[in-house]
Design an enzyme around this catalytic site. Structure first.
Site, short mmCIF file in Angstrom:
data_model
loop_
_atom_site.label_atom_id
_atom_site.label_comp_id
_atom_site.label_asym_id
_atom_site.label_seq_id
_atom_site.Cartn_x
_atom_site.Cartn_y
_atom_site.Cartn_z
N GLU A 1 -20.45 -4.80 8.87
CA GLU A 1 -21.42 -3.98 9.39
C GLU A 1 -22.55 -4.70 9.75
O GLU A 1 -22.95 -4.59 11.02
CB GLU A 1 -21.92 -2.90 8.33
CG GLU A 1 -20.97 -1.79 8.09
CD GLU A 1 -19.74 -2.13 7.08
OE1 GLU A 1 -19.98 -3.29 6.25
OE2 GLU A 1 -18.84 -1.43 6.87
N ARG B 1 -25.69 -1.30 5.02
CA ARG B 1 -25.52 -2.84 4.83
C ARG B 1 -26.13 -3.62 5.98
O ARG B 1 -26.15 -4.68 5.84
CB ARG B 1 -23.90 -3.13 5.04
CG ARG B 1 -23.25 -3.02 3.80
CD ARG B 1 -23.64 -4.12 2.74
NE ARG B 1 -23.10 -3.83 1.44
CZ ARG B 1 -21.78 -4.17 1.22
NH1 ARG B 1 -20.97 -4.68 2.07
NH2 ARG B 1 -21.42 -3.72 -0.10
N LYS C 1 0.74 -1.20 -0.04
CA LYS C 1 -0.09 0.00 0.28
C LYS C 1 0.86 1.14 -0.08
O LYS C 1 1.85 1.16 0.91
CB LYS C 1 -1.01 -0.09 1.32
CG LYS C 1 -1.94 0.59 1.10
CD LYS C 1 -3.18 0.53 2.13
CE LYS C 1 -4.38 1.21 2.00
NZ LYS C 1 -5.43 1.02 2.74
C1 LIG Z 1 -19.15 -1.67 3.25
C2 LIG Z 1 -18.06 -0.95 3.31
N1 LIG Z 1 -17.54 -0.40 4.82
C3 LIG Z 1 -16.58 0.19 4.79
C4 LIG Z 1 -15.73 1.00 3.86
C5 LIG Z 1 -14.71 1.79 4.01
N2 LIG Z 1 -13.59 1.29 3.52
C6 LIG Z 1 -13.20 1.81 2.20
S1 LIG Z 1 -11.60 1.07 1.60
C7 LIG Z 1 -11.60 0.27 3.41
C8 LIG Z 1 -10.56 -0.72 3.50
C9 LIG Z 1 -10.58 -1.86 2.25
O1 LIG Z 1 -9.29 -2.71 2.40
P1 LIG Z 1 -8.82 -3.51 1.38
O2 LIG Z 1 -10.05 -4.30 0.65
O3 LIG Z 1 -7.78 -4.50 1.93
O4 LIG Z 1 -8.27 -2.61 0.26
P2 LIG Z 1 -6.82 -1.62 0.57
O5 LIG Z 1 -7.47 -0.26 0.89
O6 LIG Z 1 -6.07 -2.19 1.68
O7 LIG Z 1 -6.32 -1.47 -0.96
C10 LIG Z 1 -12.63 0.43 3.80
C11 LIG Z 1 -13.09 -0.05 5.34
C12 LIG Z 1 -16.43 0.57 2.47
N3 LIG Z 1 -16.02 1.22 1.50
N4 LIG Z 1 -17.52 -0.40 2.29
#
Ligand SMILES: Cc1ncc(C[n+]2csc(CCOP(=O)(O)OP(=O)(O)O)c2C)c(N)n1
Length: 598
Positions: free
Chosen positions: A346, A374, A257
């Site tokens: 969620e 959700r 990242k």
């Molecule tokens: C249902 C939902 N909950 C929370 C989020 C907020 N959110 C956006 S990106 C993220 C982290 C995602 O992690 P990952 O899939 O591992 O991707 P990375 O950011 O590490 O590339 C979160 C919690 C979201 N987009 N959707």
């Protein structure tokens, strides 16, 4: 374009416009490899969340317009088929890409065609319940889908739960594989027995890789990887194998990242989503413009919940992967035993909170309005039916701005207002938020406290004691008629506003010679005040940072309702959008004057 050029373009644009930086920097080579192996428009690449898709946008015809990212009328910060045929689906929420991809692949199976369908899912989004449901149905759903697991070992902050440890073991397994190959070669050549010992000592780790890949194979997916996600050649090779295989395949890609921008590599949490910043490598950090000078609503909530937890040890706070965003960081430090980050889950979080409440605790669920969507069923089925004392602190309620359609928090009132037992309220400033949290914690039932994105007025503002405007506060709980209203004869219009927009209602009331009501509780609203105002012949207007459909205005049968229309609200700044939709004070005043012939 080279990876370096793409990264520079992303950095330059995000430094001006703000956006999701670290995840997109990590997915540059992956996007290039997908572009090379697949046909961007004929094949379907489904990005999960989509916050990592900036390089994909640049590589699929949007390099020229990339400077407009997240700007009103410009490119969206997330994939959207309305923007480009290379975007297979709308994205913004985590965990649905594999389900969407399976659906697209199943449609292809039924209708015929050779389209490849690829879901790109982050390691922390793969643990979302919907992703697991999709894994469980993969074989039944389609003859072939490709899942690219983009594993950077991070969510926004450190990933929660056991699955990330499992993925970590898979990666250490492959590192060993390289060691093993080298050891074997050297061992044969030199006949060194100690290398054979190394080989046997590490056999258990091979097993773990083997068992790990078996894990995915149980779901009907061939496991390929782990692949170095910054080695373009290796990625192209792995995706080509995946494309040519007849079965469904998971390609496990390991990325970093923030890759290529040292400050983001060092602190990917801080650089996950950022406002505009200075690109000066000497500074290497976010400049003042993205550091809020005044405390935000999330800060106000964070302080209030720390105070409350200090007084009541039944309080537990929960988040679904959003510790920083919801203002729970300090709380998590102070009360680690009464804090849960459940990961991007969620639905689980709300049912878990119901269990905690049933067990005698006082759960405070901190969640963004858009992500609470959700878990609406768990709010209804697990919390409201049993009338459990769960407090939902719903952040980013109302229009959030640049994140656009998928993130606007305008539906929570409409979705939740129909649920029996649930009180819904909105504070007008930080102090009021603290008071509402205290009230909610005393209730023997569930409460939603909603508040917007941005700066929180501190409660000592000039508005609250302005003698030229007759103002009142609607306080339906615990004493529905406990408010005063000063009214002069020409004050025939009463503007009922949700907390966030109460200051605007005061401004409008002054301009049109009316009164402003802070509808502190949206449900149950102050029916006695409404009855009295109607009896006095007042005209009722509503002004809310939520959808008109199903909102406060409908609840109080306002004659004139101001809120967000029955359509999806695109990206732009909050104030640009208010102007565009006629919800700034000037437009509201004009429309009220026109409507009532003032
Ligand atoms: C249902 C939902 N909950 C929370 C989020 C907020 N959110 C956006 S990106 C993220 C982290 C995602 O992690 P990952 O899939 O591992 O991707 P990375 O950011 O590490 O590339 C979160 C919690 C979201 N987009 N959707």
């Amino acid at each position: 374009m080279t990876a370096l050029e793409i990264r520079n373009r992303i950095l330059e644009t995000v430094s001006h416009n703000g956006g999701h930086l670290a995840s997109s920097l990590g997915a540059v080579e992956l996007s290039m490899a997908l572009r090379e192996v697949f046909d961007a428009e004929r094949d379907r690449i489904v990005w999960d969340v989509g916050h990592q898709s900036y390089a994909w946008k640049i590589l699929t015809g949007r390099a020229g317009s990339f400077g407009s990212l997240r700007k009103l009328g410009g490119l969206s910060g997330f994939p959207n088929p309305a923007e480009s045929a290379a975007d297979a689906a709308v994205a913004g929420h985590a965990g649905v890409a594999l389900s969407l991809a399976e659906g697209m692949a199943a449609a292809r199976d039924i209708r015929g065609g050779g389209q490849n369908v690829v879901a790109v899912v982050g390691d922390s989004s793969l643990v979302n319940g919907t992703s697991f449901e999709a894994l469980n149905n993969c074989v039944a759903a389609t003859r072939k889908v490709i899942l690219v697991l983009n594993d950077n070992g991070m969510s926004i902050s450190k990933p929660a739960g056991s699955f990330s440890r499992f993925l970590g073991r898979l990666i250490s397994g492959v590192r060993y594989n390289r060691v093993k190959a080298a050891a074997e070669k050297a061992g044969h050549a030199l006949k060194l027995t100690f290398l054979r010992d190394v080989y046997h000592g590490l056999e258990t780790r091979i097993k773990s890789l083997f068992l790990g890949s078996r894990y995915f194979e149980q779901f009907g997916l061939r496991y390929i990887g782990p692949v170095d996600g910054h080695d373009l050649k290796a990625l192209v090779a792995a995706l080509t194998v995946a494309k040519e295989d007849k079965r469904s395949v998971i390609v496990h890609v390991v990325t970093k990242k923030g890759r290529g921008y040292p400050p983001a590599e060092r602190d990917p949490t801080k650089w996950h989503g950022v406002g505009p910043f200075s690109l000066n490598p000497e500074i290497g950090g976010l400049d003042g413009s993205s550091v809020p000078s005044q405390r935000t609503w999330s800060d106000a909530f964070g302080e209030a919940v720390v105070k409350a937890a200090g007084k009541d040890d039944r309080i537990v706070a929960l988040t679904a992967g959003m510790t920083d965003g919801t203002g729970l960081k300090e709380y998590s430090r102070r009360f680690p035993k009464r804090f849960y980050d459940v990961g991007i889950a969620e639905g689980h979080m709300v049912a878990f909170a119901a269990g905690l409440a049933a067990g005698g605790m006082r759960p405070v669920v901190a969640v963004y309005s858009t992500f609470l969507q959700r878990a609406v069923d768990q709010v209804m089925h697990d919390v409201c039916i049993s009338n459990l004392p769960v407090v939902f602190c719903v952040d980013r309620a109302g229009v959030v701005g640049a994140d656009g359609v998928t993130h606007q928090g305008v539906f929570d009132i409409a979705m939740l207002r129909a649920l029996p037992n649930l009180a819904i309220c909105e504070p007008k400033d930080g102090k009021d938020l603290e008071a509402l949290l205290d009230e909610a914690l005393k209730r023997n039932g569930p409460t939603v406290i909603r508040y917007p994105r941005g700066k929180a007025p501190d409660g000592s503002g000039a508005h609250s004691n302005n003698p030229s405007i007759a103002e009142s506060s609607s306080q339906a709980i615990p004493h529905p008629s406990n408010q005063t209203i000063k009214q002069s004869n020409n004050q025939t219009i009463s503007i009922w506003a949700t907390g966030d927009w109460y200051p605007k209602a005061l401004e409008v009331a002054q301009a049109v010679g009316g009164v402003a009501v802070h509808a502190r509780y949206i449900k149950p609203f102050d029916a006695e005040l409404l009855r009295r105002q109607r009896a006095q012949g007042m005209k009722i207007v509503s002004l809310e940072n939520g959808s008109i459909a199903g909102g406060l205005g409908e609840a109080i049968s306002a004659d004139l309702k101001f809120g967000w229309p029955d359509e999806f609200i695109p990206h732009g700044t909050q104030s640009e959008l208010e102007r565009k939709y006629g919800l700034d004070a000037g437009s509201v005043i004009r429309r009220i004057k026109e409507f009532y012939n003032l």
